[in-house]
Design an enzyme around this catalytic site. Sequence first.
Site, PDB file in Angstrom:
ATOM      1  CE  LYS A  98      -1.800   3.440   1.279  1.00  0.00           C
ATOM      2  NZ  LYS A  98      -1.661   4.438   2.378  1.00  0.00           N
ATOM      3  CG  HIS A 151      -5.020   1.437  -0.413  1.00  0.00           C
ATOM      4  ND1 HIS A 151      -4.057   0.475  -0.639  1.00  0.00           N
ATOM      5  CD2 HIS A 151      -4.905   1.777   0.901  1.00  0.00           C
ATOM      6  CE1 HIS A 151      -3.415   0.217   0.488  1.00  0.00           C
ATOM      7  NE2 HIS A 151      -3.896   0.996   1.436  1.00  0.00           N
TER       8      HIS A 151
END
Length: 224
Positions: free
Chosen positions: A107, A109
């Site tokens: 991921k 963010h």
Amino acid sequence: MTAAASASLAQEFVAFAVDAGVLRFGEFKTKAGRLSPYFFNAGLFDDGAKLARLAEFYAKTLLASGLQFDMIFGPAYKGITLAAAVSIELARLGHNKPFAYNRKEAKDHGEGGTLVGAKVAGRVLIIDDVISAGTSVRESIAMISAAGATPCGVTIALDRQEKAAENGVDMEWSAVQYVTKNLNLPVVAIAALADLLDYLRNTSNPAVQSHAAAVLAYRQRYGV
């Protein structure tokens, strides 16, 4: 837990898996290309009651094994649900353990990274449904070690007790034996193929018992 009590728990688990439709009989093609007379699909522990019962079997087996661990790690995808469910059951039994799992894709963010949940630290127990080739275990070991923690064992629902296959060639060891001997990790299984055979021989259900000969023949050909 005595050996007899452990064997009894394994028999209870096999009966539960059969009743839940998770352990099925017929003709199924395995990853190794073999035609197996039985199939174990942990994805079919698919409602709250079945998942809670499964977690109870894992937790009781782990506590009886004496294996010491500080947290649980569930490799994506099936391991995620298992880690959460078993963590809940262990807490219910008075053994509150943190858990973590990985994403298949990092991921970029929010918190970022591939690991989710508690900080991966200390002695980490890897949880999965079965060990087919050891690939998931090796990947988990790499992630746990990269986080600075120590893989301390693996727990699974069913040990198929059959020879591993590499490039279509049968090995003389099973995937579980590979993990134990080559990766130096103990493996704690709720039940094994031997327990399934005992169940088939002793069940009062003629339709289920009729599969005993085929399962025995499979074990004689591919078993370790």
